[in-house]
Design an enzyme around this catalytic site. Structure first.
Site, PDB file in Angstrom:
ATOM      1  N   LYS A  50       0.810  -1.048  -0.099  1.00 34.12           N
ATOM      2  CA  LYS A  50      -0.117   0.003   0.036  1.00 34.12           C
ATOM      3  C   LYS A  50       0.920   1.172  -0.202  1.00 34.12           C
ATOM      4  O   LYS A  50       1.715   1.248   0.979  1.00 34.12           O
ATOM      5  CB  LYS A  50      -0.944   0.058   1.274  1.00 34.12           C
ATOM      6  N   LYS A  72       4.655   2.364   8.837  1.00 35.01           N
ATOM      7  CA  LYS A  72       3.395   2.905   9.070  1.00 35.01           C
ATOM      8  C   LYS A  72       2.242   2.104   9.043  1.00 35.01           C
ATOM      9  O   LYS A  72       1.451   2.206  10.008  1.00 35.01           O
ATOM     10  CB  LYS A  72       3.195   3.995   7.817  1.00 35.01           C
ATOM     11  N   LYS A  80       5.440   2.123  -2.777  1.00 36.81           N
ATOM     12  CA  LYS A  80       5.193   3.338  -3.103  1.00 36.81           C
ATOM     13  C   LYS A  80       5.646   3.556  -4.602  1.00 36.81           C
ATOM     14  O   LYS A  80       6.085   2.511  -5.190  1.00 36.81           O
ATOM     15  CB  LYS A  80       6.292   4.207  -2.379  1.00 36.81           C
ATOM     16  N   THR A 131      -4.957  12.763   5.685  1.00 31.44           N
ATOM     17  CA  THR A 131      -3.506  12.970   6.293  1.00 31.44           C
ATOM     18  C   THR A 131      -3.415  14.189   7.277  1.00 31.44           C
ATOM     19  O   THR A 131      -2.998  14.115   8.232  1.00 31.44           O
ATOM     20  CB  THR A 131      -2.555  13.242   5.145  1.00 31.44           C
ATOM     21  N   ASN A 164      -2.090  19.907   0.562  1.00 32.26           N
ATOM     22  CA  ASN A 164      -3.340  19.226   0.754  1.00 32.26           C
ATOM     23  C   ASN A 164      -3.333  18.947   2.415  1.00 32.26           C
ATOM     24  O   ASN A 164      -4.185  19.236   3.306  1.00 32.26           O
ATOM     25  CB  ASN A 164      -3.581  17.914  -0.078  1.00 32.26           C
TER      26      ASN A 164
END
Length: 429
Positions: free
Chosen positions: A68, A92, A104, A188, A219
C-alpha cells in the site's frame, strides 16, 4: 546499503532493535525491498512531440498484506526515494495495525509544466507500464505529492480497461463519485491533528498558548493548519514552494486557504465572502520558517528539510512530521540531545493510508460510510496508536520515533514469525 536517502532511513531500525525481540532472519528480510520496478513512460505531448518519463514502483514488504502506498509526481523522483518511501510505508501500516505491507510509486516529472491532457496521458501510461505489478490483492496505489483524486480516477479507469473488469479496490484516493471514500482527501491532515491533540494533552499545553508554524501549505499542511486554528492554536506562519508568510498575532487560516484556492499563491488575508483584504505580515523563506521561535513546527512538504546544516537553527519545542522523512537521521540525534520532541511521520501522517484502508474495505464490501463515521474510525485508530507509542517511549525512556519503530518492528516480527521459514532450499536439502 549505500549512502542514500534509503540508507539514512534504514538507520532508524538500528536504534529500535535493542528494544525488540526479533529474529535475525526477520531483520534480514526487512533490510531489502521485495520487488522494484523501473519503467519508461512515453507521452505524446500536445505539440506532437514525444517525451519519455521515468517511473517507478517499489513493493517493500507484503508480510502483513498487499502493498500500500502513494504515487508522487515530482522532478526529483528516483528509485532510491521511492524505496525509502516504501520502507516508511511498511512501518506506517504496521504502526497503525493495518493489514497492508509497504509500497510506493512515482514519476520523475514536473506536473505543473503539463497540460491536463498531457497529465492524463502520463497517468494512464504509468498504469499501462505497471498494471501487472499492482492489484487489489497485491499492491494498491493512492495519491501522494502532486497527485490527486482526478489522477487516481484516470488510473483506476485505465486499470479497469486493461483488466476488462471493474476493480474499484485497485486504487484508493479516487473521487467519491468513482467509489472513493468521504474524508480521504483531508485524511492526512486530519490524522495529524488527532495525533497533535493527543500529545499536547500529555505536555499540558493549552491551544491558546501554543504557537504553530507549518512548512508546506498543500493538501495535508493546509488541513492540519485549519483544524489547529479552529481548535484555538495560534498558527503564526505557513509556506508553500514559493515561500511563506509570518504574523506574530496569528494568521486567519480559513481565509488563506480560500485565497490560495482562487489565486494559487499564499497571502496573509482576511476574507469576507469573496472579498479578501491583505493584513499585516512578514514575507519569509521556507528556511526562515523552520527557524521560527514557535512551540510546534510542522514540516509538511518534502523529505530532508531539517539536516545537519540547519538543525542548530531549530527553536521549536515539538516537531510533528506531516511530510515523509523531513528530518535526516543525524539531525534527529541533535534534536533529541536538545530535548526537542520529534513525533515521527510513520505515526503523524498515517491518516492518509488509514482512510485509504477504509476506502479499500468499502470498495470490497460495497457498503459506504458517512464522513462522520470515517472520521470517528480514523480518530480511534490514531489516538489508540499514539497512546501506545507514548507508553513505549516512557517505558524505555526513548524518543517517540524510536518507540514508533519498536511498535512497528514488534508487529512485523510477529507476522514474519507466524509465516514460518522461507528458506525453501535448505528446507528441501
Amino acid at each position: 546499503m549505500h549512502d542514500s536517502l534509503f540508507a539514512d532511513a534504514s538507520t532508524r531500525l538500528e536504534r529500535a532493535m535493542k528494544y525488540v525481540s526479533i529474529s535475525e532472519d526477520a531483520l534480514e528480510y526487512l533490510k531489502y525491498p521485495k520487488a522494484s520496478l523501473s519503467v519508461s513512460i512515453p507521452v505524446r505531448m500536445d505539440n506532437g512531440s514525444l517525451k519519455i518519463f521515468p517511473g517507478y514502483r517499489v513493493r517493500y514488504d507484503d508480510t502483513r498484506g498487499p502493498g500500500k502506498g502513494g504515487i508522487r509526481y515530482h522532478p526529483n523522483v528516483s528509485l532510491d526515494e521511492v524505496t525509502s518511501l516504501a520502507f516508511w510505508m511498511t512501518f506506517k501500516c504496521a504502526v497503525l495495525n493495518l493489514p497492508f505491507g509497504g509500497a510506493k510509486g512515482g514519476v520523475a516529472v514536473n506536473p505543473k509544466s503539463l497540460s491536463k491532457l498531457e497529465l492524463e496521458r502520463l497517468s494512464r501510461g504509468y498504469i499501462d507500464a505497471i498494471a501487472d505489478f499492482i492489484g487489489p490483492d497485491v499492491d494498491i496505489p493512492a495519491p501522494d505529492v502532486y497527485t490527486n483524486p482526478t489522477i487516481m480516477g484516470w488510473m483506476m479507469d485505465q486499470y479497469n480497461i486493461i483488466r476488462r473488469s471493474l476493480n474499484p479496490a485497485a486504487i484508493t484516493g479516487k473521487p467519491v463519485t468513482l467509489g472513493g471514500s468521504l474524508g480521504r482527501n483531508t485524511a492526512t491532515g486530519t490524522g495529524a491533528y488527532f495525533a497533535i491533540e493527543t500529545l499536547m494533552q500529555k505536555f499540558d499545553r493549552l491551544p491558546a498558548e501554543t504557537t504553530v508554524a507549518v512548512q508546506g501549505f498543500g493538501n495535508a499542511g493546509s488541513v492540519v493548519a485549519d483544524l489547529l486554528s479552529k481548535a484555538g492554536y495560534k498558527v503564526v506562519a505557513v509556506s508553500d514552494s514559493k515561500g511563506g508568510i509570518y504574523a506574530k498575532q496569528g494568521l486567519d487560516i480559513p481565509s488563506i486557504r480560500q485565497y490560495k484556492e482562487s489565486n494559487r499563491s499564499i497571502q496573509a488575508v482576511y476574507c469576507e465572502g469573496t472579498v479578501c483584504n491583505i493584513v499585516e505580515h512578514v514575507v519569509i523563506t521556507n528556511e526562515e520558517l523552520l527557524a521560527l521561535d514557535v512551540d510546534i513546527l510542522i514540516p509538511a512538504a518534502l523529505e530532508n528539510q531539517i539536516t545537519q546544516e540547519n538543525v542548530k537553527d531549530i527553536k521549536a519545542k515539538y516537531i510533528f512530521e506531516v511530510a515523509n522523512g523531513p528530518i535526516s537521521s543525524d539531525a534527529d540525534l541533535v534534536l533529541e540531545e536538545r530535548g526537542i520532541y520529534v513525533i515521527p511521520d510513520i505515526l503523524v501522517n498515517a491518516g492518509g493510508v488509514t482512510v485509504s484502508y477504509f476506502e479499500w474495505v468499502q470498495n470490497r464490501n460495497g457498503l459506504y460510510w458517512s464522513l462522520n463515521e470515517v472520521n470517528q474510525r480514523l480518530k480511534q485508530k490514531i489516538v489508540e496508536e499514539t497512546e501506545r507509542i507514548w507508553e513505549i517511549s516512557q517505558e524505555f525512556a526513548i524518543s517517540m520515533r524510536t518507540a514508533a519503530y519498536v511498535h512497528g518492528l514488534n508487529r512485523l516480527g510477529e507476522a514474519l514469525s507466524a509465516k514460518g521459514t522461507r528458506d525453501y532450499y535448505n528446507s528441501q536439502h
